[in-house]
Scaffold this motif. Structure first.
Motif, PDB file in Angstrom:
ATOM      1  N   MET A   8       3.122  39.997 -37.396  1.00 55.82           N
ATOM      2  CA  MET A   8       4.214  39.104 -37.049  1.00 55.82           C
ATOM      3  C   MET A   8       3.767  38.245 -35.884  1.00 55.82           C
ATOM      4  N   ILE A   9       3.857  36.942 -36.047  1.00 52.42           N
ATOM      5  CA  ILE A   9       3.511  36.009 -34.979  1.00 52.42           C
ATOM      6  C   ILE A   9       4.814  35.372 -34.513  1.00 52.42           C
ATOM      7  N   GLN A  10       5.095  35.484 -33.225  1.00 49.32           N
ATOM      8  CA  GLN A  10       6.316  34.924 -32.659  1.00 49.32           C
ATOM      9  C   GLN A  10       5.961  33.863 -31.641  1.00 49.32           C
ATOM     10  N   TYR A  11       6.809  32.850 -31.559  1.00 55.05           N
ATOM     11  CA  TYR A  11       6.656  31.774 -30.586  1.00 55.05           C
ATOM     12  C   TYR A  11       7.852  31.833 -29.650  1.00 55.05           C
ATOM     13  N   TRP A  12       7.563  31.887 -28.340  1.00 55.83           N
ATOM     14  CA  TRP A  12       8.597  32.014 -27.321  1.00 55.83           C
ATOM     15  C   TRP A  12       8.514  30.851 -26.349  1.00 55.83           C
ATOM     16  N   ARG A  13       9.643  30.498 -25.767  1.00 57.68           N
ATOM     17  CA  ARG A  13       9.712  29.405 -24.799  1.00 57.68           C
ATOM     18  C   ARG A  13       8.860  29.714 -23.567  1.00 57.68           C
ATOM     19  N   SER A  14       8.835  30.985 -23.153  1.00 56.33           N
ATOM     20  CA  SER A  14       8.073  31.351 -21.957  1.00 56.33           C
ATOM     21  C   SER A  14       7.724  32.831 -21.996  1.00 56.33           C
ATOM     22  N   THR A  15       6.771  33.206 -21.172  1.00 56.59           N
ATOM     23  CA  THR A  15       6.401  34.607 -21.028  1.00 56.59           C
ATOM     24  C   THR A  15       7.577  35.401 -20.458  1.00 56.59           C
ATOM     25  N   GLU A  16       8.318  34.790 -19.533  1.00 54.44           N
ATOM     26  CA  GLU A  16       9.467  35.470 -18.934  1.00 54.44           C
ATOM     27  C   GLU A  16      10.508  35.825 -20.004  1.00 54.44           C
ATOM     28  N   ASP A  17      10.760  34.893 -20.934  1.00 53.90           N
ATOM     29  CA  ASP A  17      11.712  35.168 -22.010  1.00 53.90           C
ATOM     30  C   ASP A  17      11.226  36.308 -22.895  1.00 53.90           C
ATOM     31  N   LEU A  18       9.946  36.279 -23.230  1.00 49.79           N
ATOM     32  CA  LEU A  18       9.360  37.329 -24.066  1.00 49.79           C
ATOM     33  C   LEU A  18       9.484  38.695 -23.396  1.00 49.79           C
ATOM     34  N   LEU A  19       9.121  38.765 -22.117  1.00 51.82           N
ATOM     35  CA  LEU A  19       9.176  40.038 -21.395  1.00 51.82           C
ATOM     36  C   LEU A  19      10.615  40.533 -21.234  1.00 51.82           C
ATOM     37  N   ALA A  20      11.541  39.614 -21.019  1.00 51.97           N
ATOM     38  CA  ALA A  20      12.944  40.015 -20.896  1.00 51.97           C
ATOM     39  C   ALA A  20      13.427  40.624 -22.209  1.00 51.97           C
ATOM     40  N   TYR A  21      13.058  40.029 -23.326  1.00 55.34           N
ATOM     41  CA  TYR A  21      13.473  40.589 -24.615  1.00 55.34           C
ATOM     42  C   TYR A  21      12.813  41.950 -24.848  1.00 55.34           C
ATOM     43  N   ALA A  22      11.538  42.057 -24.504  1.00 59.69           N
ATOM     44  CA  ALA A  22      10.817  43.324 -24.707  1.00 59.69           C
ATOM     45  C   ALA A  22      11.472  44.465 -23.936  1.00 59.69           C
ATOM     46  N   LYS A  23      12.074  44.151 -22.796  1.00 57.28           N
ATOM     47  CA  LYS A  23      12.731  45.175 -21.974  1.00 57.28           C
ATOM     48  C   LYS A  23      14.194  45.372 -22.349  1.00 57.28           C
ATOM     49  N   GLY A  24      14.697  44.550 -23.266  1.00 55.37           N
ATOM     50  CA  GLY A  24      16.098  44.646 -23.680  1.00 55.37           C
ATOM     51  C   GLY A  24      16.373  45.910 -24.461  1.00 55.37           C
ATOM     52  N   SER A  25      17.630  46.299 -24.511  1.00 56.22           N
ATOM     53  CA  SER A  25      18.007  47.597 -25.067  1.00 56.22           C
ATOM     54  C   SER A  25      17.613  47.770 -26.536  1.00 56.22           C
ATOM     55  N   ASN A  26      17.824  46.762 -27.387  1.00 57.65           N
ATOM     56  CA  ASN A  26      17.514  46.934 -28.814  1.00 57.65           C
ATOM     57  C   ASN A  26      16.023  47.075 -29.069  1.00 57.65           C
ATOM     58  N   HIS A  27      15.236  46.215 -28.435  1.00 55.55           N
ATOM     59  CA  HIS A  27      13.780  46.299 -28.625  1.00 55.55           C
ATOM     60  C   HIS A  27      13.238  47.598 -28.040  1.00 55.55           C
ATOM     61  N   LEU A  28      13.700  47.938 -26.858  1.00 57.48           N
ATOM     62  CA  LEU A  28      13.227  49.160 -26.198  1.00 57.48           C
ATOM     63  C   LEU A  28      13.571  50.397 -27.018  1.00 57.48           C
ATOM     64  N   LYS A  29      14.762  50.414 -27.598  1.00 59.33           N
ATOM     65  CA  LYS A  29      15.175  51.536 -28.448  1.00 59.33           C
ATOM     66  C   LYS A  29      14.263  51.654 -29.676  1.00 59.33           C
ATOM     67  N   ALA A  30      13.965  50.522 -30.316  1.00 63.30           N
ATOM     68  CA  ALA A  30      13.081  50.539 -31.488  1.00 63.30           C
ATOM     69  C   ALA A  30      11.672  50.990 -31.101  1.00 63.30           C
ATOM     70  N   TRP A  31      11.185  50.540 -29.953  1.00 63.75           N
ATOM     71  CA  TRP A  31       9.848  50.903 -29.488  1.00 63.75           C
ATOM     72  C   TRP A  31       9.770  52.399 -29.173  1.00 63.75           C
ATOM     73  N   LYS A  32      10.799  52.928 -28.524  1.00 63.55           N
ATOM     74  CA  LYS A  32      10.830  54.371 -28.209  1.00 63.55           C
ATOM     75  C   LYS A  32      10.886  55.195 -29.495  1.00 63.55           C
ATOM     76  N   ASN A  33      11.656  54.732 -30.478  1.00 65.96           N
ATOM     77  CA  ASN A  33      11.749  55.416 -31.762  1.00 65.96           C
ATOM     78  C   ASN A  33      10.394  55.420 -32.478  1.00 65.96           C
ATOM     79  N   PHE A  34       9.703  54.286 -32.443  1.00 65.30           N
ATOM     80  CA  PHE A  34       8.369  54.204 -33.041  1.00 65.30           C
ATOM     81  C   PHE A  34       7.430  55.209 -32.383  1.00 65.30           C
ATOM     82  N   ASN A  35       7.412  55.231 -31.059  1.00 67.53           N
ATOM     83  CA  ASN A  35       6.520  56.154 -30.345  1.00 67.53           C
ATOM     84  C   ASN A  35       6.886  57.610 -30.589  1.00 67.53           C
ATOM     85  N   LYS A  36       8.175  57.880 -30.741  1.00 74.72           N
ATOM     86  CA  LYS A  36       8.614  59.244 -31.012  1.00 74.72           C
ATOM     87  C   LYS A  36       8.144  59.694 -32.402  1.00 74.72           C
TER      88      LYS A  36
END
Length: 144
Positions: free
Chosen positions: A57-85
């Motif tokens: 998956m290739i994503q295009y973001w307005r800025s690195t700050e926007d990307l990092l904020a989304y990565a730390k957001g609850s939905n993404h973080l929950k999916a990432w923790k589930n993957f690692n689990k």
């Protein structure tokens, strides 16, 4: 602009980990969230590629700050923790993540007989004119 090549997963050995279908089901809710809240999140566009063993998956973001904020957001973080689990250190599934930060004006995409795709879908189009016919002239406007 940040170009985030993320969520690449590869089934390295399907025999070691048969219940790997959840890997492909985690992303659709996140993708819906991105497109539903596109402007607020700073998400510009994405492309996905699915093979027998690899997804990209290739994503295009307005800025690195926007990307990092989304990565730390609850939905993404929950999916990432589930993957690692579920996957953890299981060698049956590999993952890699790459992020490229591209300064405005330091990129080029040329499309011939193509629909809007990739970076051309995420960013404004500039038609090629006679004085911008070569890549050298497009990338270095001071060149005559």
């Amino acid at each position: 602009m940040a170009v985030d090549v993320n969520n690449q997963k590869r089934i390295t050995n399907p025999l070691l980990y048969p219940p790997f279908l959840f890997i492909f089901t985690a992303m659709p809710p996140l993708i819906r969230e991105l497109y539903t809240n596109q402007k607020e999140l700073g998400f510009l566009s994405m492309e996905s590629f699915f093979g027998l063993r690899t997804t990209v998956m290739i994503q295009y973001w307005r800025s690195t700050e926007d990307l990092l904020a989304y990565a730390k957001g609850s939905n993404h973080l929950k999916a990432w923790k589930n993957f690692n689990k579920k996957v953890g250190d299981n060698p049956a599934v590999g993952i890699y993540h790459e992020t490229f930060v591209v300064k405005q004006g330091n990129y080029e995409s040329v499309y011939g007989n193509m629909p809007q795709y990739g970076l051309g879908k995420a960013m404004p189009h500039i038609p090629i004119s006679p004085h911008r016919r070569s890549a050298q002239k497009r990338l270095n406007p001071q060149v005559k």
